[in-house]
Design a protein around this motif. Structure first.
Motif, PDB file in Angstrom:
ATOM      1  N   ALA A  34       1.860 -14.886  14.825  1.00  0.00           N
ATOM      2  CA  ALA A  34       1.432 -14.604  16.200  1.00  0.00           C
ATOM      3  C   ALA A  34       0.413 -15.631  16.676  1.00  0.00           C
ATOM      4  O   ALA A  34      -0.541 -15.933  15.968  1.00  0.00           O
ATOM      5  CB  ALA A  34       0.818 -13.205  16.266  1.00  0.00           C
ATOM      6  N   THR A  35       0.642 -16.177  17.838  1.00  0.00           N
ATOM      7  CA  THR A  35      -0.332 -17.081  18.459  1.00  0.00           C
ATOM      8  C   THR A  35      -0.899 -16.393  19.690  1.00  0.00           C
ATOM      9  O   THR A  35      -0.147 -16.028  20.599  1.00  0.00           O
ATOM     10  CB  THR A  35       0.352 -18.408  18.852  1.00  0.00           C
ATOM     11  N   PRO A  36      -2.217 -16.159  19.733  1.00  0.00           N
ATOM     12  CA  PRO A  36      -2.799 -15.416  20.851  1.00  0.00           C
ATOM     13  C   PRO A  36      -2.528 -16.081  22.211  1.00  0.00           C
ATOM     14  O   PRO A  36      -2.620 -17.302  22.336  1.00  0.00           O
ATOM     15  CB  PRO A  36      -4.300 -15.433  20.546  1.00  0.00           C
ATOM     16  N   SER A  37      -2.211 -15.257  23.201  1.00  0.00           N
ATOM     17  CA  SER A  37      -2.021 -15.763  24.561  1.00  0.00           C
ATOM     18  C   SER A  37      -3.394 -15.905  25.197  1.00  0.00           C
ATOM     19  O   SER A  37      -3.835 -15.043  25.960  1.00  0.00           O
ATOM     20  CB  SER A  37      -1.162 -14.790  25.366  1.00  0.00           C
ATOM     21  N   CYS A  38      -4.060 -16.966  24.833  1.00  0.00           N
ATOM     22  CA  CYS A  38      -5.447 -17.168  25.251  1.00  0.00           C
ATOM     23  C   CYS A  38      -5.658 -18.655  25.530  1.00  0.00           C
ATOM     24  O   CYS A  38      -5.237 -19.505  24.748  1.00  0.00           O
ATOM     25  CB  CYS A  38      -6.364 -16.681  24.120  1.00  0.00           C
ATOM     26  N   VAL A  39      -6.302 -18.962  26.664  1.00  0.00           N
ATOM     27  CA  VAL A  39      -6.614 -20.345  27.017  1.00  0.00           C
ATOM     28  C   VAL A  39      -8.097 -20.417  27.337  1.00  0.00           C
ATOM     29  O   VAL A  39      -8.616 -19.611  28.106  1.00  0.00           O
ATOM     30  CB  VAL A  39      -5.773 -20.821  28.231  1.00  0.00           C
ATOM     31  N   SER A  40      -8.773 -21.366  26.698  1.00  0.00           N
ATOM     32  CA  SER A  40     -10.225 -21.456  26.860  1.00  0.00           C
ATOM     33  C   SER A  40     -10.612 -22.874  27.274  1.00  0.00           C
ATOM     34  O   SER A  40     -10.141 -23.851  26.692  1.00  0.00           O
ATOM     35  CB  SER A  40     -10.868 -21.068  25.531  1.00  0.00           C
TER      36      SER A  40
END
Ligand SMILES: Nc1ncnc2c1ncn2[C@@H]1O[C@H](COP(=O)(O)OP(=O)(O)O)[C@@H](O)[C@H]1O
Ligand SMILES: [Mg+2]
Length: 305
Positions: A34-40
């Motif tokens: 799983a790759t988190p759906s997160c953009v920082s």
């Protein structure tokens, strides 16, 4: 050249490749599926996936999560306004009622659309795939799955995002179809054509939405008989209910209101998600402990299924 499939989730994404006669779900640079759906966004770079999630708590104002259902929507859309509470960075209205996500990036204020955020995440998924499949140097052709109820506008917005990410989207596949195919493709004992079909109900409780669908199977044939969805009864909703519970609990016992501090509020949500998963596997009371939660206070509590 293998075809790559991206399961673009609200919480996590998964990547599958068709190769050597099978379908393989590949791992990312942290050896996770799983790759988190997160953009920082940061002063020097932008990061996506695990790296973004890891720094989310210290960079909350410049972190975008829960954006899957924003693509192709208007700012004043009722659902957009509901989703807003789950997004740590500032959300603004752009001309033509488009959605803008406001962050500090490379030392200046920048506004990104949900499509651009999805594109950033897709770039990450593409890089993960390229690192994993060393035999191919570049990944371009892909299939992306979406909830069956996504509108034309949402599908077009997703297509635009794949183009921004330099991907060639061969097909947008309904998640329901993907699940139904995965179930039926290797099944040997399905009724022959002409015989009474076998009906199977699939229930997908995701993070931001739940979907249910009934599929009729005969050998070599499937048809979707019906489907329904709910945008409130899903994992995120459970986390929110648990968080509200502890907000009141901590108010009474520690005299602190977690909802007044964005970082504590987000942290509590994450702890509640962990608690929820533990509760789903155990019927005994589960502890929750957070150090230095707010005002230098450590908090703890308990909850039973
Ligand atoms: N063992 C578990 N028990 C209860 N809920 C779980 C468990 N594992 C995952 N979840 C929840 O399922 C949801 C994630 O579902 P998923 O379909 O992966 O979401 P999405 O596709 O939107 O990223 C999250 O809310 C997560 O907390
Ligand atoms: Mg999902």
């Amino acid at each position: 050249m293998s075809v790559v499939g991206f399961d673009l989730g609200n919480l996590n994404c998964y990547i599958a490749v068709a190769r050597q006669g099978g379908i393989e779900v590949i791992t990312n640079d942290y050896s996770l599926h799983a790759t988190p759906s997160c953009v920082s966004f940061g002063p020097k770079t932008r990061v996506m996936g695990d790296a973004a999630k890891q720094q989310a708590n210290t960079n909350l104002n410049n972190t975008v999560i829960n954006f899957k259902h924003l693509i192709g929507r208007r700012f004043t859309d009722q659902r957009t306004q509901q989703i807003r509470q789950w997004i740590p960075c500032e959300m603004i209205q752009l001309p033509d009622d488009h959605i803008g996500l406001k962050v500090n990036y490379l030392g200046e204020q920048r506004v990104f659309t949900p499509e651009q955020i999805v594109a950033a995440l897709l770039v990450k998924l593409k890089q993960i795939t390229e690192n994993n499949l060393r035999e191919v140097s570049k990944v371009t052709d892909c299939v992306v799955s979406v909830p069956y109820y996504f509108t034309d506008a949402q599908r077009r917005a997703l297509l635009a995002a794949t183009q921004m990410a330099d991907l060639n989207c061969l097909r947008i596949l309904n998640e329901s179809t993907a699940v139904a195919l995965a179930y039926g493709i290797y099944k040997q004992d399905l009724p022959a054509e002409g015989e009474k079909a076998r009906n199977v109900l699939f229930l997908d409780v995701g993070h931001a939405a739940s979907q249910a669908y009934i599929v009729a199977y005969n050998k070599g044939k499937l048809s979707m008989l019906g489907a329904a969805y709910d945008l409130d009864a899903a994992g995120r909703g459970f986390d929110g209910v648990l968080r509200d519970h502890f907000r009141h609990d901590f108010k009474e016992r520690y005299n602190i209101d977690a909802a007044t501090k964005p970082r504590a509020w987000q942290r509590l949500l994450e702890e509640c998600e962990k608690l929820k998963k533990q509760m789903s596997a155990n019927s005994t009371p589960i502890p929750i402990n957070i150090e230095c939660f707010m005002d230098d206070k450590d908090v703890s509590g308990k909850l039973q299924r």
